[in-house]
Design a protein around this motif. Structure first.
Motif, PDB file in Angstrom:
ATOM      1  N   ALA A  76     114.889 -12.021 -36.921  1.00 30.41           N
ATOM      2  CA  ALA A  76     115.935 -11.268 -36.218  1.00 30.41           C
ATOM      3  C   ALA A  76     117.264 -11.278 -36.950  1.00 30.41           C
ATOM      4  O   ALA A  76     117.998 -10.286 -36.923  1.00 30.41           O
ATOM      5  CB  ALA A  76     116.112 -11.837 -34.806  1.00 30.41           C
ATOM      6  N   ARG A  77     117.583 -12.381 -37.607  1.00 30.73           N
ATOM      7  CA  ARG A  77     118.908 -12.541 -38.211  1.00 30.73           C
ATOM      8  C   ARG A  77     118.956 -12.272 -39.712  1.00 30.73           C
ATOM      9  O   ARG A  77     120.033 -12.134 -40.281  1.00 30.73           O
ATOM     10  CB  ARG A  77     119.427 -13.959 -37.970  1.00 30.73           C
ATOM     11  CG  ARG A  77     119.647 -14.328 -36.509  1.00 30.73           C
ATOM     12  CD  ARG A  77     120.757 -13.513 -35.891  1.00 30.73           C
ATOM     13  NE  ARG A  77     121.189 -14.058 -34.606  1.00 30.73           N
ATOM     14  CZ  ARG A  77     122.017 -13.462 -33.777  1.00 30.73           C
ATOM     15  NH1 ARG A  77     122.500 -12.268 -34.091  1.00 30.73           N
ATOM     16  NH2 ARG A  77     122.354 -14.025 -32.634  1.00 30.73           N
ATOM     17  N   VAL A  88     110.107  -9.115 -28.782  1.00 32.13           N
ATOM     18  CA  VAL A  88     109.443 -10.192 -29.518  1.00 32.13           C
ATOM     19  C   VAL A  88     108.125 -10.500 -28.830  1.00 32.13           C
ATOM     20  O   VAL A  88     108.074 -10.712 -27.616  1.00 32.13           O
ATOM     21  CB  VAL A  88     110.316 -11.464 -29.573  1.00 32.13           C
ATOM     22  CG1 VAL A  88     109.516 -12.640 -30.136  1.00 32.13           C
ATOM     23  CG2 VAL A  88     111.554 -11.230 -30.431  1.00 32.13           C
ATOM     24  N   LEU A  89     107.048 -10.516 -29.629  1.00 28.63           N
ATOM     25  CA  LEU A  89     105.725 -10.901 -29.136  1.00 28.63           C
ATOM     26  C   LEU A  89     105.271 -12.134 -29.900  1.00 28.63           C
ATOM     27  O   LEU A  89     105.232 -12.127 -31.136  1.00 28.63           O
ATOM     28  CB  LEU A  89     104.713  -9.772 -29.336  1.00 28.63           C
ATOM     29  CG  LEU A  89     105.020  -8.423 -28.680  1.00 28.63           C
ATOM     30  CD1 LEU A  89     103.884  -7.445 -28.936  1.00 28.63           C
ATOM     31  CD2 LEU A  89     105.262  -8.586 -27.183  1.00 28.63           C
ATOM     32  N   LEU A 117     118.039 -15.116 -27.998  1.00 35.76           N
ATOM     33  CA  LEU A 117     118.749 -14.135 -28.821  1.00 35.76           C
ATOM     34  C   LEU A 117     119.024 -12.835 -28.064  1.00 35.76           C
ATOM     35  O   LEU A 117     119.588 -11.897 -28.626  1.00 35.76           O
ATOM     36  CB  LEU A 117     117.951 -13.840 -30.090  1.00 35.76           C
ATOM     37  CG  LEU A 117     117.788 -14.991 -31.082  1.00 35.76           C
ATOM     38  CD1 LEU A 117     116.862 -14.604 -32.233  1.00 35.76           C
ATOM     39  CD2 LEU A 117     119.145 -15.442 -31.620  1.00 35.76           C
ATOM     40  N   GLY A 118     118.610 -12.788 -26.807  1.00 33.09           N
ATOM     41  CA  GLY A 118     118.879 -11.609 -25.981  1.00 33.09           C
ATOM     42  C   GLY A 118     117.843 -10.510 -26.091  1.00 33.09           C
ATOM     43  O   GLY A 118     118.121  -9.359 -25.728  1.00 33.09           O
ATOM     44  N   ILE A 119     116.639 -10.857 -26.572  1.00 38.04           N
ATOM     45  CA  ILE A 119     115.580  -9.862 -26.781  1.00 38.04           C
ATOM     46  C   ILE A 119     114.470 -10.085 -25.753  1.00 38.04           C
ATOM     47  O   ILE A 119     114.012 -11.223 -25.584  1.00 38.04           O
ATOM     48  CB  ILE A 119     114.995 -10.004 -28.196  1.00 38.04           C
ATOM     49  CG1 ILE A 119     116.108  -9.950 -29.257  1.00 38.04           C
ATOM     50  CG2 ILE A 119     113.948  -8.929 -28.459  1.00 38.04           C
ATOM     51  CD1 ILE A 119     115.665 -10.459 -30.625  1.00 38.04           C
ATOM     52  N   ASN A 160     117.383 -13.732 -18.974  1.00 33.11           N
ATOM     53  CA  ASN A 160     117.061 -15.107 -19.344  1.00 33.11           C
ATOM     54  C   ASN A 160     115.653 -15.513 -18.934  1.00 33.11           C
ATOM     55  O   ASN A 160     115.401 -16.666 -18.593  1.00 33.11           O
ATOM     56  CB  ASN A 160     118.082 -16.065 -18.721  1.00 33.11           C
ATOM     57  CG  ASN A 160     119.468 -15.874 -19.312  1.00 33.11           C
ATOM     58  OD1 ASN A 160     119.626 -15.804 -20.532  1.00 33.11           O
ATOM     59  ND2 ASN A 160     120.462 -15.763 -18.467  1.00 33.11           N
ATOM     60  N   THR A 161     114.728 -14.557 -18.997  1.00 28.17           N
ATOM     61  CA  THR A 161     113.349 -14.804 -18.566  1.00 28.17           C
ATOM     62  C   THR A 161     112.361 -14.495 -19.683  1.00 28.17           C
ATOM     63  O   THR A 161     112.460 -13.464 -20.345  1.00 28.17           O
ATOM     64  CB  THR A 161     113.018 -13.949 -17.326  1.00 28.17           C
ATOM     65  OG1 THR A 161     113.890 -14.313 -16.257  1.00 28.17           O
ATOM     66  CG2 THR A 161     111.580 -14.154 -16.889  1.00 28.17           C
ATOM     67  N   VAL A 162     111.407 -15.411 -19.876  1.00 25.85           N
ATOM     68  CA  VAL A 162     110.299 -15.228 -20.809  1.00 25.85           C
ATOM     69  C   VAL A 162     109.060 -14.865 -20.002  1.00 25.85           C
ATOM     70  O   VAL A 162     108.823 -15.438 -18.935  1.00 25.85           O
ATOM     71  CB  VAL A 162     110.028 -16.531 -21.595  1.00 25.85           C
ATOM     72  CG1 VAL A 162     108.822 -16.370 -22.514  1.00 25.85           C
ATOM     73  CG2 VAL A 162     111.246 -16.939 -22.388  1.00 25.85           C
ATOM     74  N   ILE A 163     108.256 -13.942 -20.498  1.00 21.63           N
ATOM     75  CA  ILE A 163     107.030 -13.555 -19.812  1.00 21.63           C
ATOM     76  C   ILE A 163     105.848 -14.214 -20.513  1.00 21.63           C
ATOM     77  O   ILE A 163     105.559 -13.930 -21.673  1.00 21.63           O
ATOM     78  CB  ILE A 163     106.847 -12.024 -19.780  1.00 21.63           C
ATOM     79  CG1 ILE A 163     108.110 -11.344 -19.231  1.00 21.63           C
ATOM     80  CG2 ILE A 163     105.626 -11.666 -18.954  1.00 21.63           C
ATOM     81  CD1 ILE A 163     108.485 -11.740 -17.819  1.00 21.63           C
TER      82      ILE A 163
END
Length: 255
Positions: A76-77, A88-89, A117-119, A160-163
């Protein structure tokens, strides 16, 4: 849509090809940045005292001698330049990531870093059984992954959630459905410490796993229960781990 794929099983893991296929069902702008070596169980570790080595293994395919967290940051950076990924996967992991696995898992960590990172980020894992251990049923992830991702993305992933998505260890036609679940809890009696001796007679140890004589019945509504019922488990995980209920009790106690 620009998609960044990573994993914790390493750049040559078969599950990485599966997550790339899932990504390509959503977009043509797909990038792969994965660990040079297997990083299973490294959790959300970040390399601060060791340099990162970067190797281009093919067009838009890169290997990093570091952790999944390092890979997402590098992708990303640095690698993707000024255009950050839109998604992001992380995965597809060989083996499920449920219950306490989310604390140890490098697959989960890759998605966590994307979220930080806000993605919008997903962790994808394919459960296997003793019968399918050597050849997991990747077609289950391939069939159900893209439509689930599309629906969740359309619904809007909270900031702020991850799936965390886990596919059951059965053929696609045998999947009983898709369930939104919460993180389960299981008996950790399957953990073991295996002591051995090296060529000089000195002890060394492996942390390993063994099959339980009796498996607890999973609590309904959890990721464990969904997989036991041959359902795909979709678990939203929050970055904020604050225990609000106990915080209120502590506030009253510490006044």
């Amino acid at each position: 849509m620009r998609i960044l794929c990573t994993n914790d099983d390493g750049i040559h893991a078969p599950g990485l090809k599966i997550v790339e296929e899932i990504a390509r069902a959503l977009s043509e702008d797909v990038w792969v940045v994965a660990p040079e070596l297997d990083q299973s169980g490294v959790s959300h570790s970040l390399s601060l005292n060791d340099p990162l080595r970067l190797r281009e293994v093919g067009p838009r395919h890169f290997a990093v001698r570091g952790t999944p967290t390092d890979c997402v940051i590098m992708g990303a950076r640095h690698i993707l330049g000024e255009t950050m990924p839109d998604l992001v996967l992380s995965g597809v992991n060989k083996g499920r990531n449920v219950a306490e696995d989310v604390v140890y898992s490098g697959t989960i960590a890759g998605a966590l870093e994307g979220t930080i990172l806000g993605i919008p980020s997903f962790a994808l894992s394919q459960e296997f059984s003793m019968e399918t251990r050597s050849a997991p049923l990747w077609e289950t992830a391939l069939k159900f992954g893209p439509p689930i991702l599309r629906k969740v993305i359309d619904a809007g992933v909270p900031k702020n959630t991850v799936i965390n998505v886990n596919f059951p260890a059965c053929a696609p036609d045998d999947v009983a459905g898709v369930r939104v679940t919460r993180q389960g809890k299981r008996n950790l009696g399957f953990l073991k410490v295996d002591e051995r001796r090296d060529g000089r007679g000195n002890p060394y140890f492996w942390i390993g796993f063994e099959r339980l004589a009796q498996v607890d019945v999973p609590t309904e509504g959890t990721d464990l229960a969904a997989l036991a019922a041959r359902c795909v488990s979709v678990t939203p995980l929050r970055l904020d781990r604050t225990d609000d209920e106990f915080s209120q009790a502590l506030t009253a106690t510490l006044k």
